[in-house]
Design an enzyme around this catalytic site. Structure first.
Site, PDB file in Angstrom:
ATOM      1  CG  HIS A 113       2.568   2.992   6.513  1.00  0.00           C
ATOM      2  ND1 HIS A 113       1.272   3.328   7.172  1.00  0.00           N
ATOM      3  CD2 HIS A 113       2.508   4.129   8.026  1.00  0.00           C
ATOM      4  CE1 HIS A 113       0.028   4.265   7.967  1.00  0.00           C
ATOM      5  NE2 HIS A 113       0.908   4.629   8.237  1.00  0.00           N
TER       6      HIS A 113
ATOM      7  CG  ASP B 133      -0.626   0.398   6.155  1.00  0.00           C
ATOM      8  OD1 ASP B 133      -0.592   0.397   6.223  1.00  0.00           O
ATOM      9  OD2 ASP B 133      -1.293   1.813   5.817  1.00  0.00           O
TER      10      ASP B 133
ATOM     11  N   GLY C  62       1.625   9.738  13.906  1.00  0.00           N
ATOM     12  CA  GLY C  62       1.835   8.542  14.793  1.00  0.00           C
ATOM     13  C   GLY C  62       0.392   8.012  15.370  1.00  0.00           C
TER      14      GLY C  62
ATOM     15  CB  SER D 211      -0.551   5.319  11.064  1.00  0.00           C
ATOM     16  OG  SER D 211      -0.719   6.383  10.244  1.00  0.00           O
TER      17      SER D 211
END
Length: 197
Positions: A26, A56, A144, A146
């Site tokens: 993402h 992801d 941020g 992630s």
């Protein structure tokens, strides 16, 4: 309307021609251009090498010919640990780019293991439960973060920070993808041909 997003990544490999960085899908989803800023503040153009939307995860590549010697001296490939032997209460450190301000570090413990998280689609209102069994930690994980590393006391990567439950009554609940569950997948993504688009 163009918007800029930011996230974090983990340097997981280095070949003669490229640096390989793992992050969340993402973080790079829908990006027209991509740049990676390293610990010394220098930023370089990057391309997506491979991704798996359901897990992801994505791997991005930076050409080593573009990277200055100073940056090369300032960085190193992360040590990958095992998430299979984790114990609740074990100390961990989350490394990332909280709120897009640059490198940040938060600390906490492993709060729970094998957590599944449900997501609600804002358009349809449908709730789906994730297949992934996540690590739950009270180390602060904010937007941020992630794609950044969750590391153990030995500095080994044991998880990839993924999401944060947001809500007025929720505090200190962050999630990470266990590294041992996805290490084969990351290896496969690293071996794909680099995409130019």
């Amino acid at each position: 309307q163009e918007v800029e997003g930011s996230g974090s990544g983990i340097i997981i490999g280095k070949t003669d021609s490229e640096l390989l960085i793992a992050t969340n899908y993402h973080v790079v989803d829908g990006a027209d251009t991509l740049s990676v800023a390293f610990a010394d503040g220098n930023a370089y153009e990057a391309t997506v090498k491979g991704f798996d939307e359901s897990e992801d995860l994505a791997v991005v590549s930076v050409a080593t010919k573009d990277v200055s010697d100073d940056t090369m001296d300032a960085i190193s490939v992360a040590k990958i640990g095992s998430s299979d032997d984790l114990k609740i209460g074990e100390q961990v450190v989350a490394i990332g780019n909280a709120l897009g301000y640059g490198q940040s570090v938060t600390t906490g413990v492993i709060s729970a293991l094998n957590r599944s998280v449900s997501e609600t689609n804002e358009q349809t209102g449908e709730t789906t439960e994730s297949d992934a069994k996540l690590i739950q930690t009270d180390a602060a994980i904010n937007p941020g973060n992630s794609g950044g590393a969750l590391v153990n006391a030995s500095g080994e990567v044991i998880g990839i920070n993924s999401s944060k439950l947001v809500g007025d009554s929720v505090e200190g609940v962050g999630y990470a993808i266990p590294i041992s569950d996805v290490s084969d997948l990351i290896q496969n993504l690293m071996n794909q041909a680099t995409k130019t688009k």
